[in-house]
Design an enzyme around this catalytic site. Sequence first.
Site, short mmCIF file in Angstrom:
data_model
loop_
_atom_site.label_atom_id
_atom_site.label_comp_id
_atom_site.label_asym_id
_atom_site.label_seq_id
_atom_site.Cartn_x
_atom_site.Cartn_y
_atom_site.Cartn_z
N LYS A 189 0.84 -1.21 0.00
CA LYS A 189 0.00 0.00 0.00
C LYS A 189 0.87 1.25 0.00
CE LYS A 189 -1.82 2.55 3.13
NZ LYS A 189 -2.41 3.04 4.38
N ASP A 208 -6.35 0.65 0.43
CA ASP A 208 -6.46 1.03 1.84
C ASP A 208 -7.85 0.59 2.32
OD1 ASP A 208 -8.26 2.79 0.76
OD2 ASP A 208 -7.59 4.50 1.96
#
Length: 291
Positions: A189, A208
């Site tokens: 991420k 996310d």
Amino acid sequence: MARGVSPRRPAKSGTQDRVRRRGSAGSALPKKDGPRLPGKGKAPPPGKAKPPAVRTVFAKPATVKGYDPLAPERIKEILRHLDQLYPAATCALHHRTAWELLVATILSAQSTDANVNRVTPGLFEKHPTVQDFAALTPQQLEPDVRSTGFFRNKSKSVVGAAKKIVSDFGGQVPDEMDKILTLPGVARKTANVVLGTWFGKAEGVVVDTHVQRIARRWELTKAEDPRKIEQDLMEIIPRERWILFSHQVIHHGRHLCLARKPRCVDCPIEPLCHAEDKTWTTVAVHKGARG
Ligand code: SF4
């Protein structure tokens, strides 16, 4: 929606009290003194007028026959709406360099971007360069990042990443996925945020909490693991859209598709969305399509 059936325009509260799911766990069942669905519940006491039948577009069982949530036309339509809603979506974390973005992204885990943006200006004034961070111990950094939560782990990651960048990468944040992933505290991420936002490299899709929830609500994935969700998204979203798509979906998750009470009544994507946990709908919902 069945042909000829037009939904009642709901209250701006974001919920439509007459359009509720029936029987599913956590669903809002009609209140005892509220409107009843036709043919359900006790008969009215003798002498009392029968309440008017409630027309619903939602109380039918979901039909999924012939429906393909991954159909290219549907994906295209979702992307078109996202472009209209968030044409200039970008990363909300304030930064001036790749290093600052990396630090801000590490600090944003389990925190809000607004919270991180309150912390980083003072932090970068105190420690302007990656070398300054590399000279710290995690304990020295902790007080400065405490308010972002999980500050011990975050301090360890930031200082560890700084040391590695100085020792292995000449003080520059690496711009390749396999290299950036060697930094302490950096998973896909964070790597995708830095590579996409700073370097403009579409190496993956940022997954996310917002992207995770919304991808599932839109039935773009059934997975729960972020890595698997990312793979699913990379297969159906054109590569040139990966960076913008992530930012747009994150914006959508912040402004409309909220975790607890999505503002479906205000959402232009609503007709394409069959999420089980919608707060208002004009289409059948699909069991299992939830964030
Ligand atoms: S209709 Fe509701 S659940 Fe679906 S995308 Fe819009 S806000 Fe989210």
